[in-house]
Design a protein around this motif. Structure first.
Motif, short mmCIF file in Angstrom:
data_model
loop_
_atom_site.label_atom_id
_atom_site.label_comp_id
_atom_site.label_asym_id
_atom_site.label_seq_id
_atom_site.Cartn_x
_atom_site.Cartn_y
_atom_site.Cartn_z
N PRO A 44 0.80 -1.22 0.00
CA PRO A 44 0.00 0.00 0.00
C PRO A 44 0.84 1.27 0.00
N ASP A 45 1.94 1.30 0.77
CA ASP A 45 2.77 2.50 0.83
C ASP A 45 3.46 2.76 -0.50
N GLU A 46 3.93 1.69 -1.13
CA GLU A 46 4.60 1.82 -2.43
C GLU A 46 3.62 2.32 -3.49
N LEU A 47 2.41 1.77 -3.46
CA LEU A 47 1.39 2.20 -4.41
C LEU A 47 1.01 3.65 -4.16
N LEU A 48 0.91 4.03 -2.89
CA LEU A 48 0.54 5.40 -2.55
C LEU A 48 1.56 6.40 -3.08
N VAL A 49 2.84 6.07 -2.97
CA VAL A 49 3.90 6.95 -3.48
C VAL A 49 3.76 7.11 -5.00
N GLU A 50 3.49 6.01 -5.68
CA GLU A 50 3.36 6.06 -7.14
C GLU A 50 2.15 6.90 -7.56
N ILE A 51 1.07 6.77 -6.80
CA ILE A 51 -0.12 7.57 -7.11
C ILE A 51 0.17 9.06 -6.90
N GLN A 52 0.83 9.39 -5.80
CA GLN A 52 1.15 10.79 -5.53
C GLN A 52 2.07 11.39 -6.58
N GLN A 53 2.99 10.59 -7.09
CA GLN A 53 3.92 11.08 -8.10
C GLN A 53 3.23 11.42 -9.41
N SER A 54 2.17 10.69 -9.73
CA SER A 54 1.51 10.90 -11.02
C SER A 54 0.24 11.73 -10.92
N GLU A 55 -0.24 11.94 -9.68
CA GLU A 55 -1.49 12.68 -9.50
C GLU A 55 -1.28 13.81 -8.49
N PRO A 56 -1.06 15.03 -8.96
CA PRO A 56 -0.77 16.16 -8.06
C PRO A 56 -1.92 16.51 -7.12
N LEU A 57 -3.14 16.09 -7.44
CA LEU A 57 -4.28 16.41 -6.58
C LEU A 57 -4.27 15.60 -5.29
#
Length: 421
Positions: A44-57
């Motif tokens: 979950p933490d790894e996925l969260l980082v990837e989402i934050q990197q590609s989605e500025p919102l």
């Protein structure tokens, strides 16, 4: 931007992240990406980082909310509890023909040789409605999911009837076929219902007005299956003439006739993103077709007897097949490689479906049992026993925590999941 994760070809392979502009995605494409992004083994933490990197919102203030959402979705996907009998419902005096859930699974409908349809409460097993008016066998039944406020019934009396799911009143009797109706389906918008008949035609009907919209002709023998794609723009039909046809709904025209099978078609379905069609046939094979071109991309030769049912999982990434040889198979839809063989039934497998989470397969057999299987390993997880004759219908509800099985013993059994600790 949204992330799309390509399905790994092996269990240990990492996902490949692809950024897709939200504005370029249709509703069904976004849903497809949503389903394919999660895995029970995803960090979950790894996925969260990837989402934050590609989605500025997705700002820091939203971090815990997104992490919790990922965790909850993984819990839902990992639904691996065992099922126990909740209700046995004696539904009709004469043989049962078909059963179907509404979306939530709170109700189900049954059709019968006794010319009646009945609506039942899943929790109590009590009859809610009796839909009477057909003068011959009721062969096909459906709720207009996801709405669930209407029911369609197709009969050997050559009519389709539309009913109010709350009151049981008949809204429309749809007449026009010159032979028995074998199958039917609502489009996703619930504006149309399609009926397939032994007169070799498909008819489209306006649900609100109860009027015929179109007659689709192209097959030379009875229609055995039909299915709208997930956006309702196309319809696929399978026939005993050994062909599959793709129809354009808006223009009411034949787009492609898919030729190649040498036996009647048992079932044909679109995948979720409308790019592929799978067809099963009594010629012992399944075929995978490109929906746009009509080209056959693969013939799946794995069974030794007739293929009686086929389906995609909810993401369109897996195909399951059921056969009269007593086995089922799981294929990768992209590579068409066989991933698992499901062995254990002592008779024909008549129906097959994936759980909504996609990690479990449910099969119904002439050996009087239904079985639950692990998609990845092909291991049998549970055998559902108690019916005294063949089981010809089975389905999960939308949440995947309730199963219905319909049998020639004229009973339906409702099975509820008990989550493992």
């Amino acid at each position: 931007m949204r992330q799309r994760r390509e399905t790994p070809s092996s269990p240990g392979q990492r996902f490949v992240v692809v950024c897709v502009p939200v504005c370029a995605c249709s509703k069904h494409e976004i849903a497809s990406l949503f389903y394919s992004i999660f895995s029970t083994s995803t960090d979950p933490d790894e996925l969260l980082v990837e989402i934050q990197q590609s989605e500025p919102l997705i700002t820091e203030s939203r971090t815990e909310q997104v992490r919790e959402l990922i965790h909850r979705l993984q819990q839902k996907q990992a639904h691996n509890g065992s099922f126990s009998l909740h209700q046995e419902v004696h539904v009709h005096l004469l043989p049962l023909t078909n059963v179907a859930f509404n979306k939530s699974g709170s109700k189900f409908i049954t059709g019968s040789y006794d010319r009646r349809c009945r609506v039942w409460d899943t929790t109590s097993g009590q009859q809610l409605l009796s839909l009477e008016g057909h003068t011959n066998i009721v062969a096909a039944v459906a709720f207009n999911n996801p709405y669930g406020d209407k029911i369609a019934t197709g009969s050997f009396d050559r009519t389709c009837k539309l009913w109010c799911a709350q009151t049981g009143s008949c809204l429309h009797s749809l007449r026009g076929h010159s032979a028995e109706i074998r199958c039917l389906a609502f489009n996703p918008q619930s504006t149309l219902v399609a009926t397939g008949s032994m007169d070799a035609s498909v008819k489209l009907w306006d649900v609100k007005k109860g009027k015929e919209v179109a007659t689709l002709k192209g097959h030379s023998a009875e229609i055995l299956s039909l299915c709208f794609n997930s956006v309702g723009s196309q319809l696929v039909t399978g026939s005993s003439d050994q062909t599959v046809v793709i129809w354009d709904v808006a223009s009411e025209s034949l787009v492609h006739m898919l030729v190649g099978h040498t036996g009647e078609i048992s079932n044909a379905q679109f995948n979720w993103d409308c790019s592929l069609i799978v067809s099963g046939s009594l010629d012992k094979t399944c075929k995978v077709w490109e929906a746009v071109s009509g080209r056959c991309v693969a013939t799946l030769v794995a069974h030794t007897e007739e293929v009686l049912d086929v389906c995609f999982d909810s993401t369109g990434q897996l195909i399951a097949t059921a056969s009269a040889d007593g086995t089922a198979r799981v294929f990768n839809a992209a590579t068409c490689e066989c991933m698992a063989t499901l062995e254990g039934h002592k008779g024909e497998i008549l129906k097959i479906c994936f759980s909504p989470q996609g990690n479990t397969i449910l099969t119904a057999s002439s050996d009087k049992t239904a079985r639950l299987w692990d998609v990845q390993t092909g291991d049998c997880l549970q055998i559902l026993t108690g019916h005294t004759l063949e089981i010809f219908s089975c389905a999960f509800n939308y949440e995947g925590d309730t199963i219905i099985t319909g049998s020639a013993d004229n009973t339906c059994r409702i099975w509820r999941c008990k989550d493992e600790a």
